[in-house]
Design a protein around this motif. Structure first.
Motif, PDB file in Angstrom:
ATOM      1  N   THR A  44      19.366  65.849  39.200  1.00  0.00           N
ATOM      2  CA  THR A  44      19.318  64.379  39.213  1.00  0.00           C
ATOM      3  C   THR A  44      17.969  63.901  39.736  1.00  0.00           C
ATOM      4  O   THR A  44      17.350  62.966  39.177  1.00  0.00           O
ATOM      5  CB  THR A  44      20.450  63.824  40.080  1.00  0.00           C
ATOM      6  N   GLU A  45      17.523  64.535  40.828  1.00  0.00           N
ATOM      7  CA  GLU A  45      16.230  64.158  41.401  1.00  0.00           C
ATOM      8  C   GLU A  45      15.099  64.433  40.418  1.00  0.00           C
ATOM      9  O   GLU A  45      14.166  63.623  40.260  1.00  0.00           O
ATOM     10  CB  GLU A  45      16.004  64.910  42.707  1.00  0.00           C
ATOM     11  N   LYS A  46      15.181  65.568  39.751  1.00  0.00           N
ATOM     12  CA  LYS A  46      14.119  65.908  38.797  1.00  0.00           C
ATOM     13  C   LYS A  46      14.152  64.963  37.606  1.00  0.00           C
ATOM     14  O   LYS A  46      13.105  64.596  37.033  1.00  0.00           O
ATOM     15  CB  LYS A  46      14.281  67.361  38.324  1.00  0.00           C
ATOM     16  N   ALA A  47      15.373  64.556  37.228  1.00  0.00           N
ATOM     17  CA  ALA A  47      15.462  63.609  36.111  1.00  0.00           C
ATOM     18  C   ALA A  47      14.808  62.276  36.482  1.00  0.00           C
ATOM     19  O   ALA A  47      14.119  61.640  35.654  1.00  0.00           O
ATOM     20  CB  ALA A  47      16.920  63.396  35.735  1.00  0.00           C
ATOM     21  N   VAL A  48      15.023  61.847  37.717  1.00  0.00           N
ATOM     22  CA  VAL A  48      14.396  60.618  38.182  1.00  0.00           C
ATOM     23  C   VAL A  48      12.881  60.759  38.176  1.00  0.00           C
ATOM     24  O   VAL A  48      12.137  59.865  37.724  1.00  0.00           O
ATOM     25  CB  VAL A  48      14.905  60.246  39.587  1.00  0.00           C
ATOM     26  N   THR A  49      12.429  61.902  38.687  1.00  0.00           N
ATOM     27  CA  THR A  49      10.983  62.153  38.720  1.00  0.00           C
ATOM     28  C   THR A  49      10.418  62.152  37.315  1.00  0.00           C
ATOM     29  O   THR A  49       9.341  61.579  37.043  1.00  0.00           O
ATOM     30  CB  THR A  49      10.700  63.507  39.391  1.00  0.00           C
ATOM     31  N   LEU A  50      11.136  62.796  36.389  1.00  0.00           N
ATOM     32  CA  LEU A  50      10.658  62.859  35.010  1.00  0.00           C
ATOM     33  C   LEU A  50      10.620  61.464  34.386  1.00  0.00           C
ATOM     34  O   LEU A  50       9.711  61.131  33.610  1.00  0.00           O
ATOM     35  CB  LEU A  50      11.558  63.780  34.184  1.00  0.00           C
ATOM     36  N   ARG A  51      11.631  60.668  34.722  1.00  0.00           N
ATOM     37  CA  ARG A  51      11.620  59.315  34.186  1.00  0.00           C
ATOM     38  C   ARG A  51      10.408  58.534  34.705  1.00  0.00           C
ATOM     39  O   ARG A  51       9.778  57.742  33.989  1.00  0.00           O
ATOM     40  CB  ARG A  51      12.914  58.578  34.552  1.00  0.00           C
ATOM     41  N   HIS A  52      10.107  58.761  35.973  1.00  0.00           N
ATOM     42  CA  HIS A  52       8.950  58.082  36.552  1.00  0.00           C
ATOM     43  C   HIS A  52       7.649  58.548  35.926  1.00  0.00           C
ATOM     44  O   HIS A  52       6.686  57.790  35.807  1.00  0.00           O
ATOM     45  CB  HIS A  52       8.902  58.299  38.067  1.00  0.00           C
ATOM     46  N   LEU A  53       7.608  59.813  35.567  1.00  0.00           N
ATOM     47  CA  LEU A  53       6.379  60.379  34.996  1.00  0.00           C
ATOM     48  C   LEU A  53       6.302  60.226  33.492  1.00  0.00           C
ATOM     49  O   LEU A  53       5.291  60.602  32.870  1.00  0.00           O
ATOM     50  CB  LEU A  53       6.270  61.858  35.361  1.00  0.00           C
ATOM     51  N   ASP A  54       7.320  59.680  32.871  1.00  0.00           N
ATOM     52  CA  ASP A  54       7.302  59.484  31.428  1.00  0.00           C
ATOM     53  C   ASP A  54       6.149  58.508  31.091  1.00  0.00           C
ATOM     54  O   ASP A  54       6.043  57.422  31.668  1.00  0.00           O
ATOM     55  CB  ASP A  54       8.639  58.886  30.986  1.00  0.00           C
ATOM     56  N   PRO A  55       5.192  58.868  30.182  1.00  0.00           N
ATOM     57  CA  PRO A  55       4.045  57.996  29.845  1.00  0.00           C
ATOM     58  C   PRO A  55       4.473  56.592  29.455  1.00  0.00           C
ATOM     59  O   PRO A  55       3.782  55.603  29.761  1.00  0.00           O
ATOM     60  CB  PRO A  55       3.390  58.732  28.680  1.00  0.00           C
ATOM     61  N   ALA A  56       5.611  56.483  28.818  1.00  0.00           N
ATOM     62  CA  ALA A  56       6.045  55.147  28.395  1.00  0.00           C
ATOM     63  C   ALA A  56       6.307  54.271  29.611  1.00  0.00           C
ATOM     64  O   ALA A  56       5.958  53.067  29.633  1.00  0.00           O
ATOM     65  CB  ALA A  56       7.308  55.244  27.546  1.00  0.00           C
ATOM     66  N   ASN A  57       6.914  54.877  30.625  1.00  0.00           N
ATOM     67  CA  ASN A  57       7.176  54.120  31.848  1.00  0.00           C
ATOM     68  C   ASN A  57       5.877  53.820  32.581  1.00  0.00           C
ATOM     69  O   ASN A  57       5.736  52.782  33.226  1.00  0.00           O
ATOM     70  CB  ASN A  57       8.136  54.888  32.751  1.00  0.00           C
ATOM     71  N   VAL A  58       4.955  54.786  32.531  1.00  0.00           N
ATOM     72  CA  VAL A  58       3.648  54.557  33.171  1.00  0.00           C
ATOM     73  C   VAL A  58       2.943  53.385  32.496  1.00  0.00           C
ATOM     74  O   VAL A  58       2.346  52.523  33.147  1.00  0.00           O
ATOM     75  CB  VAL A  58       2.781  55.834  33.118  1.00  0.00           C
ATOM     76  N   LEU A  59       2.984  53.340  31.163  1.00  0.00           N
ATOM     77  CA  LEU A  59       2.331  52.270  30.429  1.00  0.00           C
ATOM     78  C   LEU A  59       2.961  50.926  30.749  1.00  0.00           C
ATOM     79  O   LEU A  59       2.285  49.890  30.760  1.00  0.00           O
ATOM     80  CB  LEU A  59       2.396  52.536  28.919  1.00  0.00           C
ATOM     81  N   ARG A  60       4.290  50.919  30.992  1.00  0.00           N
ATOM     82  CA  ARG A  60       4.944  49.664  31.341  1.00  0.00           C
ATOM     83  C   ARG A  60       4.411  49.093  32.647  1.00  0.00           C
ATOM     84  O   ARG A  60       4.492  47.902  32.899  1.00  0.00           O
ATOM     85  CB  ARG A  60       6.464  49.867  31.466  1.00  0.00           C
ATOM     86  N   ARG A  61       3.966  50.047  33.500  1.00  0.00           N
ATOM     87  CA  ARG A  61       3.452  49.573  34.779  1.00  0.00           C
ATOM     88  C   ARG A  61       1.998  49.094  34.689  1.00  0.00           C
ATOM     89  O   ARG A  61       1.363  48.853  35.697  1.00  0.00           O
ATOM     90  CB  ARG A  61       3.566  50.697  35.829  1.00  0.00           C
ATOM     91  N   GLY A  62       1.429  48.937  33.467  1.00  0.00           N
ATOM     92  CA  GLY A  62       0.090  48.371  33.265  1.00  0.00           C
ATOM     93  C   GLY A  62      -0.979  49.394  33.010  1.00  0.00           C
ATOM     94  O   GLY A  62      -2.167  49.040  32.916  1.00  0.00           O
ATOM     95  N   TYR A  63      -0.590  50.608  32.889  1.00  0.00           N
ATOM     96  CA  TYR A  63      -1.582  51.636  32.592  1.00  0.00           C
ATOM     97  C   TYR A  63      -1.760  51.748  31.085  1.00  0.00           C
ATOM     98  O   TYR A  63      -0.894  51.316  30.299  1.00  0.00           O
ATOM     99  CB  TYR A  63      -1.140  52.992  33.168  1.00  0.00           C
ATOM    100  N   GLY A  64      -2.919  52.353  30.677  1.00  0.00           N
ATOM    101  CA  GLY A  64      -3.184  52.590  29.271  1.00  0.00           C
ATOM    102  C   GLY A  64      -3.746  53.969  29.073  1.00  0.00           C
ATOM    103  O   GLY A  64      -4.313  54.577  29.989  1.00  0.00           O
ATOM    104  N   LEU A  65      -3.673  54.464  27.827  1.00  0.00           N
ATOM    105  CA  LEU A  65      -4.189  55.781  27.491  1.00  0.00           C
ATOM    106  C   LEU A  65      -5.382  55.610  26.554  1.00  0.00           C
ATOM    107  O   LEU A  65      -5.307  54.890  25.555  1.00  0.00           O
ATOM    108  CB  LEU A  65      -3.109  56.623  26.799  1.00  0.00           C
ATOM    109  N   LEU A  66      -6.505  56.276  26.899  1.00  0.00           N
ATOM    110  CA  LEU A  66      -7.709  56.229  26.083  1.00  0.00           C
ATOM    111  C   LEU A  66      -7.660  57.403  25.124  1.00  0.00           C
ATOM    112  O   LEU A  66      -7.556  58.557  25.548  1.00  0.00           O
ATOM    113  CB  LEU A  66      -8.958  56.305  26.978  1.00  0.00           C
ATOM    114  N   LEU A  67      -7.744  57.064  23.793  1.00  0.00           N
ATOM    115  CA  LEU A  67      -7.544  58.085  22.778  1.00  0.00           C
ATOM    116  C   LEU A  67      -8.750  58.150  21.863  1.00  0.00           C
ATOM    117  O   LEU A  67      -9.435  57.148  21.621  1.00  0.00           O
ATOM    118  CB  LEU A  67      -6.298  57.788  21.949  1.00  0.00           C
ATOM    119  N   ARG A  68      -9.011  59.332  21.361  1.00  0.00           N
ATOM    120  CA  ARG A  68      -9.967  59.524  20.272  1.00  0.00           C
ATOM    121  C   ARG A  68      -9.233  60.314  19.198  1.00  0.00           C
ATOM    122  O   ARG A  68      -8.884  61.471  19.428  1.00  0.00           O
ATOM    123  CB  ARG A  68     -11.197  60.303  20.727  1.00  0.00           C
TER     124      ARG A  68
END
Length: 403
Positions: free
Chosen positions: A346-370
């Motif tokens: 359960t704890e790892k699932a929470v951690t994984l949810r927090h580390l999911d890029p989609a969730n990170v992007l929701r928090r205002g982050y962006g990914l620089l791509l080429r």
């Protein structure tokens, strides 16, 4: 010298003898011979003799007199037999109270008034003791004394745990032989015995040599007998003479197979009884002894079976209880383990949810791509090139103006 009438001589002898012995009784030691017993009439005629060993070793007769027991004293025969266990028979040395009488018609005759049983018993006991002393002195490795008891090599032989194969010495067709075989066969436990018979005379002159001859046959047979059984029925003490000889004592004491003797009644104890492995009083008791011996083994086996059953039952019960305890412990450990793993997941699932890029992007982050590859270092970027920035809600294109 003028001759005299025979009757005058006889009357003179009668007077002389009456004068010397009339109304008197004397104790004499003599051996019985030529007995003519009439129990139904209540009187007995016999001859009393005295013998000694001559120069050639043969018995020589020193004296011989006729004797009688009349009705008034006939009970002395029964009294003697009851007191000694010895049958009133020929060739017995007795201590007798007699009166001396002479008849002109019947001649000199002794009237037996009493028989002393203690003298006969003493003689028998002295002869037996002499044999025992000779055995102890001449064969100390086979017969010795401890605490007043005679110990023999045969007595110390180990007794088989189960006695099944027997060598039987008995008189053919005798009551002793019949009683022993019947008791053995009819035992209530249905035990089987293998009995090899070595039949021979067991009383009378030469019986000891005959019995020892059969013992030698048994010894040399090569058969692994569990025991040798010697049986005979009851009888007078004199009938046990063959079991009181030096030859018999030596053979029995040193015999290499346990010997069981059932050769007499309650009052008879022979040298063979004293020196053999085990002695009982009658052939029937000899068979009973063997049956009881095997019964003790069976009872021991039954007791062990019961103990084993109880031990197995207790062990199974203990094992069941232990299994129940271990099962409960395993159930608890398993529950705890899976609970802890569930918590971790359960704890790892929470951690994984927090580390999911989609969730990170929701928090205002962006990914620089080429071209779809994520860039993480400025050294990988060149001035003037076009890159993509992935945001939470979509992707935009940007141009690097200056680094």
């Amino acid at each position: 010298m003028s001759p005299i009438r025979l009757s005058d001589l006889a009357f003179t002898l009668e007077a002389v003898i009456d004068d010397a012995f009339g109304q008197k009784a004397v104790w004499v030691v003599a051996e019985t011979s030529d007995i003519k017993n009439y129990p139904d009439r209540g009187y007995c005629f016999l001859t009393l003799v005295e013998r000694e060993n001559g120069p050639t070793g043969r018995h020589e007769t020193l004296a011989k007199l006729d004797a009688c027991i009349w009705r008034k004293n006939y009970h002395t025969i029964r009294d003697f037999e009851q007191a000694t266990g010895v049958a009133f028979a020929r060739n017995i040395q007795l201590l007798l109270l007699v009166s001396v009488g002479f008849s002109p018609v019947y001649g000199l005759r002794l009237e037996i008034l009493k028989i002393d049983p203690s003298y006969t018993l003493g003689n028998i006991e002295r002869e037996r003791q002499a044999v025992l002393d000779a055995l102890v002195q001449n064969y100390p490795d086979l017969v010795w004394q401890e605490a007043g008891q005679y110990i023999t090599a045969n007595q110390l032989l180990p007794r088989p745990t189960v006695i099944q194969r027997l060598a039987l010495i008995a008189s053919p067709g005798s009551d002793g032989w019949r009683d022993f075989r019947h008791e053995l066969k009819q035992n209530s436990f249905s035990y089987d015995f293998v009995v090899d018979e070595f039949l021979t005379q067991v009383q009378g002159q030469g019986a000891d040599r005959a019995i020892c001859g059969q013992l030698e046959r048994i010894r040399s047979s090569g058969v692994a007998y569990d025991a040798v059984v010697i049986v005979r029925g009851g009888g007078s003490q004199l009938d046990f003479g063959s079991f009181d000889t030096l030859l018999m004592g030596h053979t029995v004491a040193g015999f290499t197979i346990p010997i069981l003797a059932g050769i007499g009644h309650e009052r008879n104890v022979s040298i063979t009884d004293l020196l053999c492995h085990e002695s009982v009083k009658t052939p029937t008791k000899a068979a009973a002894f063997l049956i009881d011996h095997n019964r003790l083994f069976e009872e021991g086996c039954l007791q062990l079976r019961d103990r084993l059953s109880v031990a197995a039952r207790d062990a199974l019960q203990t094992a069941r209880e232990q299994i129940d305890v271990e099962t409960e412990r395993l159930r608890f450990v398993t529950y705890t383990y899976f609970r802890d793993r569930h918590t971790e997941l359960t704890e790892k699932a929470v951690t994984l949810r927090h580390l999911d890029p989609a969730n990170v992007l929701r928090r205002g982050y962006g990914l620089l791509l080429r071209n779809g590859r994520i860039l993480t270092q400025t050294t990988d970027i060149q001035s003037g090139e076009t890159l993509q920035i992935q945001m939470h809600d979509g992707t935009i294109t940007t141009k690097v103006v200056e680094l």
